[in-house]
Design an enzyme around this catalytic site. Structure first.
Site, PDB file in Angstrom:
ATOM      1  N   ASP A 100       5.553 -12.248  10.184  1.00  0.00           N
ATOM      2  CA  ASP A 100       6.197 -12.148   8.862  1.00  0.00           C
ATOM      3  C   ASP A 100       7.691 -11.938   9.031  1.00  0.00           C
ATOM      4  O   ASP A 100       8.293 -11.065   8.391  1.00  0.00           O
ATOM      5  CB  ASP A 100       5.568 -11.004   8.055  1.00  0.00           C
ATOM      6  CG  ASP A 100       5.904 -11.120   6.561  1.00  0.00           C
ATOM      7  OD1 ASP A 100       5.764 -10.115   5.843  1.00  0.00           O
ATOM      8  OD2 ASP A 100       6.344 -12.214   6.133  1.00  0.00           O
TER       9      ASP A 100
ATOM     10  N   LYS B 220      11.286 -12.269   8.329  1.00  0.00           N
ATOM     11  CA  LYS B 220      12.076 -12.678   7.157  1.00  0.00           C
ATOM     12  C   LYS B 220      13.204 -11.674   6.987  1.00  0.00           C
ATOM     13  O   LYS B 220      13.131 -10.568   7.539  1.00  0.00           O
ATOM     14  CB  LYS B 220      11.185 -12.709   5.910  1.00  0.00           C
ATOM     15  CG  LYS B 220      10.488 -11.404   5.612  1.00  0.00           C
ATOM     16  CD  LYS B 220       9.549 -11.525   4.423  1.00  0.00           C
ATOM     17  CE  LYS B 220       8.836 -10.199   4.191  1.00  0.00           C
ATOM     18  NZ  LYS B 220       7.930 -10.245   3.031  1.00  0.00           N
TER      19      LYS B 220
ATOM     20  N   THR C 281       4.883 -14.388   4.424  1.00  0.00           N
ATOM     21  CA  THR C 281       5.458 -14.691   3.108  1.00  0.00           C
ATOM     22  C   THR C 281       5.613 -16.205   2.976  1.00  0.00           C
ATOM     23  O   THR C 281       6.145 -16.821   3.905  1.00  0.00           O
ATOM     24  CB  THR C 281       6.828 -13.992   3.018  1.00  0.00           C
ATOM     25  OG1 THR C 281       6.625 -12.627   3.354  1.00  0.00           O
ATOM     26  CG2 THR C 281       7.437 -14.123   1.653  1.00  0.00           C
TER      27      THR C 281
ATOM     28  N   PHE D  33       0.814  -1.225   0.000  1.00  0.00           N
ATOM     29  CA  PHE D  33       0.000   0.000   0.000  1.00  0.00           C
ATOM     30  C   PHE D  33       0.840   1.265   0.000  1.00  0.00           C
ATOM     31  O   PHE D  33       0.363   2.340   0.342  1.00  0.00           O
ATOM     32  CB  PHE D  33      -0.943   0.032   1.206  1.00  0.00           C
ATOM     33  CG  PHE D  33      -2.082  -0.940   1.131  1.00  0.00           C
ATOM     34  CD1 PHE D  33      -2.349  -1.611  -0.058  1.00  0.00           C
ATOM     35  CD2 PHE D  33      -2.859  -1.224   2.236  1.00  0.00           C
ATOM     36  CE1 PHE D  33      -3.380  -2.528  -0.132  1.00  0.00           C
ATOM     37  CE2 PHE D  33      -3.899  -2.138   2.164  1.00  0.00           C
ATOM     38  CZ  PHE D  33      -4.163  -2.782   0.978  1.00  0.00           C
TER      39      PHE D  33
ATOM     40  N   ASN E 132      12.781  -7.923   6.649  1.00  0.00           N
ATOM     41  CA  ASN E 132      12.334  -7.091   7.778  1.00  0.00           C
ATOM     42  C   ASN E 132      13.410  -6.937   8.832  1.00  0.00           C
ATOM     43  O   ASN E 132      13.137  -6.454   9.924  1.00  0.00           O
ATOM     44  CB  ASN E 132      11.094  -7.729   8.426  1.00  0.00           C
ATOM     45  CG  ASN E 132       9.933  -7.765   7.468  1.00  0.00           C
ATOM     46  OD1 ASN E 132       9.888  -6.954   6.547  1.00  0.00           O
ATOM     47  ND2 ASN E 132       9.034  -8.691   7.638  1.00  0.00           N
TER      48      ASN E 132
ATOM     49  N   ASP F 201       8.951  -3.124   9.815  1.00  0.00           N
ATOM     50  CA  ASP F 201       7.763  -3.551   9.071  1.00  0.00           C
ATOM     51  C   ASP F 201       6.830  -4.427   9.902  1.00  0.00           C
ATOM     52  O   ASP F 201       6.820  -5.652   9.771  1.00  0.00           O
ATOM     53  CB  ASP F 201       8.159  -4.294   7.789  1.00  0.00           C
ATOM     54  CG  ASP F 201       6.966  -4.401   6.853  1.00  0.00           C
ATOM     55  OD1 ASP F 201       7.092  -5.009   5.789  1.00  0.00           O
ATOM     56  OD2 ASP F 201       5.896  -3.869   7.196  1.00  0.00           O
TER      57      ASP F 201
HETATM   58  C1  LIG Z   1      -3.276  -7.663   4.091  1.00  0.00           C
HETATM   59  N1  LIG Z   1      -3.459  -6.594   5.099  1.00  0.00           N
HETATM   60  C2  LIG Z   1      -4.019  -7.153   6.342  1.00  0.00           C
HETATM   61  C3  LIG Z   1      -2.198  -5.831   5.385  1.00  0.00           C
HETATM   62  C4  LIG Z   1      -1.091  -6.741   5.889  1.00  0.00           C
HETATM   63  C5  LIG Z   1       0.105  -5.913   6.321  1.00  0.00           C
HETATM   64  C6  LIG Z   1       0.456  -4.845   5.345  1.00  0.00           C
HETATM   65  N2  LIG Z   1       1.647  -4.202   5.334  1.00  0.00           N
HETATM   66  C7  LIG Z   1       1.756  -3.291   4.369  1.00  0.00           C
HETATM   67  N3  LIG Z   1       2.897  -2.597   4.163  1.00  0.00           N
HETATM   68  C8  LIG Z   1       3.106  -1.718   3.153  1.00  0.00           C
HETATM   69  O1  LIG Z   1       2.230  -1.396   2.365  1.00  0.00           O
HETATM   70  C9  LIG Z   1       4.499  -1.198   3.028  1.00  0.00           C
HETATM   71  C10 LIG Z   1       4.718   0.027   2.416  1.00  0.00           C
HETATM   72  C11 LIG Z   1       6.028   0.474   2.285  1.00  0.00           C
HETATM   73  C12 LIG Z   1       7.128  -0.303   2.732  1.00  0.00           C
HETATM   74  C13 LIG Z   1       6.866  -1.521   3.345  1.00  0.00           C
HETATM   75  C14 LIG Z   1       7.982  -2.418   3.847  1.00  0.00           C
HETATM   76  C15 LIG Z   1       8.328  -3.471   2.796  1.00  0.00           C
HETATM   77  C16 LIG Z   1       9.389  -2.812   1.951  1.00  0.00           C
HETATM   78  C17 LIG Z   1      10.209  -1.998   2.934  1.00  0.00           C
HETATM   79  N4  LIG Z   1       9.275  -1.735   4.044  1.00  0.00           N
HETATM   80  C18 LIG Z   1       9.582  -1.031   5.184  1.00  0.00           C
HETATM   81  O2  LIG Z   1       8.755  -0.887   6.062  1.00  0.00           O
HETATM   82  N5  LIG Z   1      10.831  -0.489   5.212  1.00  0.00           N
HETATM   83  C19 LIG Z   1      11.415   0.224   6.284  1.00  0.00           C
HETATM   84  C20 LIG Z   1      10.826   0.342   7.545  1.00  0.00           C
HETATM   85  C21 LIG Z   1      11.502   1.055   8.551  1.00  0.00           C
HETATM   86  C22 LIG Z   1      12.748   1.640   8.308  1.00  0.00           C
HETATM   87  C23 LIG Z   1      13.310   1.512   7.037  1.00  0.00           C
HETATM   88  C24 LIG Z   1      14.581   2.100   6.789  1.00  0.00           C
HETATM   89  N6  LIG Z   1      15.602   2.560   6.629  1.00  0.00           N
HETATM   90  C25 LIG Z   1      12.641   0.823   6.026  1.00  0.00           C
HETATM   91  C26 LIG Z   1       5.551  -1.976   3.498  1.00  0.00           C
HETATM   92  S1  LIG Z   1       0.330  -3.209   3.415  1.00  0.00           S
HETATM   93  C27 LIG Z   1      -0.427  -4.449   4.358  1.00  0.00           C
HETATM   94  C28 LIG Z   1      -1.761  -5.043   4.165  1.00  0.00           C
END
Ligand SMILES: CN(C)[C@H]1CCc2nc(NC(=O)c3cccc([C@H]4CCCN4C(=O)Nc4cccc(C#N)c4)c3)sc2C1
Length: 408
Positions: A190, A192, A229, A79, A195, A208
């Site tokens: 999740d 992995k 995953t 998202f 994260n 994450d």
């Molecule tokens: C299905 N339903 C119930 C929900 C289940 C859980 C869920 N999680 C989502 N998550 C997202 O839509 C989303 C958006 C941007 C980045 C990231 C992660 C994946 C790639 C990198 N990332 C992330 O969080 N990176 C991060 C975080 C913190 C620090 C740093 C740095 N430096 C980088 C995830 S959408 C969604 C639907």
């Protein structure tokens, strides 16, 4: 409710009526009512003409995306994206995650971010990425988090041949990070290498938390959607697809077993071309788990992997984290779990500047024609309601100081 008790609630970041939540509420109401169709009603029209200007001036005072300079896209999820940004006022770089409200409303999936926000805001743990600010506008949620310039462990595994010595260190750090998360009452679901992020010091933090869920009093969760995953998902979560399953924090320890195998062997233990075959391999883990002759893997490494990749009732870590900490796989002459944070990590990221992103994969910018896919709702949908209370700042905002009587 006594006067000063109310005032305490207004400044308590965990109170649903804290000042940020109240300001979110009036902003959400104006944004959800400012629709031509609705404003034909006198009461709505009067309300909007009284509050529209107020909410606009409020937005100018509160934290907004324009307070940050976008430097680079460093990650993407279902998202939204994560950008490396620089806070103009303080010149500090952060990782800013943006989640698209339209996508969440369309897919009726607008509650998963609460756990992520609450964990990163309140964990106060060196093992968990910290949330500096959370804010929003009519289109997005924003989470401003500490930047982890070392990138994730997937990137590390593709850049280096990972030895058992390195695996021991990173596994121990993930064990401590999960122990911290479990002690807050959450299961990650999740776990992995994607994260697991590397900080400037070379130590690991968990990131994450979108798939996290709060355990109930007996330490279990009842939830049917199989989240996670495929390669890292435990058999008990898989088996109960759809039905109301009960499982506990041991699902995360299964994923740690997959992680150790992957670091030592170079691929995940149950990988198969077809997804359904991966699931079959996971369900038949007793027979499908195999160790290749190359590279050589120590007996204690094989032993801990087998103990993590076992049925939930006998899985290592089910009773206590100490059972994991005491496993012979972790015996070494450089650190103990008590001195882990002071040990010198295998890799210290080499960085040219505070905004160096060399440890992140290039991400093509997705040119979403933003204007196109956003249409004003036809009537009051309450589309902003699910996001009220999301705004958070871990410093005292001037308003809070005012209320606490400290003056601006
Ligand atoms: C299905 N339903 C119930 C929900 C289940 C859980 C869920 N999680 C989502 N998550 C997202 O839509 C989303 C958006 C941007 C980045 C990231 C992660 C994946 C790639 C990198 N990332 C992330 O969080 N990176 C991060 C975080 C913190 C620090 C740093 C740095 N430096 C980088 C995830 S959408 C969604 C639907």
């Amino acid at each position: 409710m006594e006067q000063d008790e109310l005032r305490d609630q207004l400044v308590d970041p965990k109170s649903p009526i804290n000042i940020e939540s109240l300001l979110d509420t009036i902003t959400a109401l104006v944004n959800d009512c400012k629709i031509p169709v609705l404003m034909r009603m006198k009461s709505v029209d009067n309300f909007i003409s009284r509050y529209e200007r107020v909410v606009e001036s409020l937005a100018a005072l509160r934290m907004k995306a324009a307070d940050f300079r976008q430097l680079k896209v460093i990650g993407r999820g279902a998202f939204g994206e994560v950008h490396l940004v620089r806070h103009t006022r303080t010149n500090t770089v952060y990782a800013m995650k943006m989640l698209n409200k339209d996508d969440m409303i369309k897919r009726a999936d607008s509650a998963f971010f609460w756990e992520e926000r609450d964990i990163m805001a309140h964990a106060n743990s060196e093992w968990i990425v910290r949330l500096q600010y959370a804010f929003q506008d009519p289109r997005h949620l924003y989470m401003v988090m500490e930047y982890m310039p070392g990138g994730d462990l997937v990137n590390l595994m593709t850049s280096y041949e990972v030895s058992e010595k390195w695996t021991r260190f990173y596994t121990a750090e993930i064990v401590e990070a999960l122990a911290a998360l479990h002690s807050m009452g959450y299961i990650h679901r999740d776990v992995k290498p994607d994260n697991m992020l590397i900080s400037i010091s070379g130590h690991i933090k968990l990131a994450d938390f979108g798939t996290c869920v709060k355990m109930n009093a007996n330490g279990v969760v009842r939830c049917s959607t199989a989240v996670g995953t495929p390669d890292y998902i435990s058999p008990e979560v898989l088996r109960n697809q759809g039905q109301d399953a009960e499982f506990g924090k041991e699902v995360d320890w299964w994923s740690v077993g997959v992680f150790i195998y992957e670091m030592l062997v170079g691929e995940t233990p149950f990988y198969a071309e077809a997804l359904v075959s991966t699931y079959t391999n996971i369900m038949n883990h007793k027979t499908s788990l195999k160790f290749p002759d190359e590279p050589l893997i120590s007996t204690q490494a094989k032993d801990i992997i087998k103990k993590f990749l076992s049925a939930a009732p006998d899985r290592l870590g089910r009773n206590s984290v100490d059972d994991i900490r005491n496993h012979k796989f972790f015996v070494n002459d450089e650190w103990t779990f008590a001195t882990l944070r002071e040990a010198s990590p295998p890799v210290i990221p080499s960085l040219k500047s505070d905004d160096d992103t060399t440890h992140f994969e290039e991400i093509e910018t997705r040119d979403r024609d933003n204007a196109g896919d956003f249409q004003l709702p036809k009537t009051f949908n309450g589309n902003q309601l699910p996001f009220i209370g999301f705004t958070y700042s871990n410093e005292y905002s001037p308003v809070k100081n005012l209320l606490k009587g400290h003056g601006a």
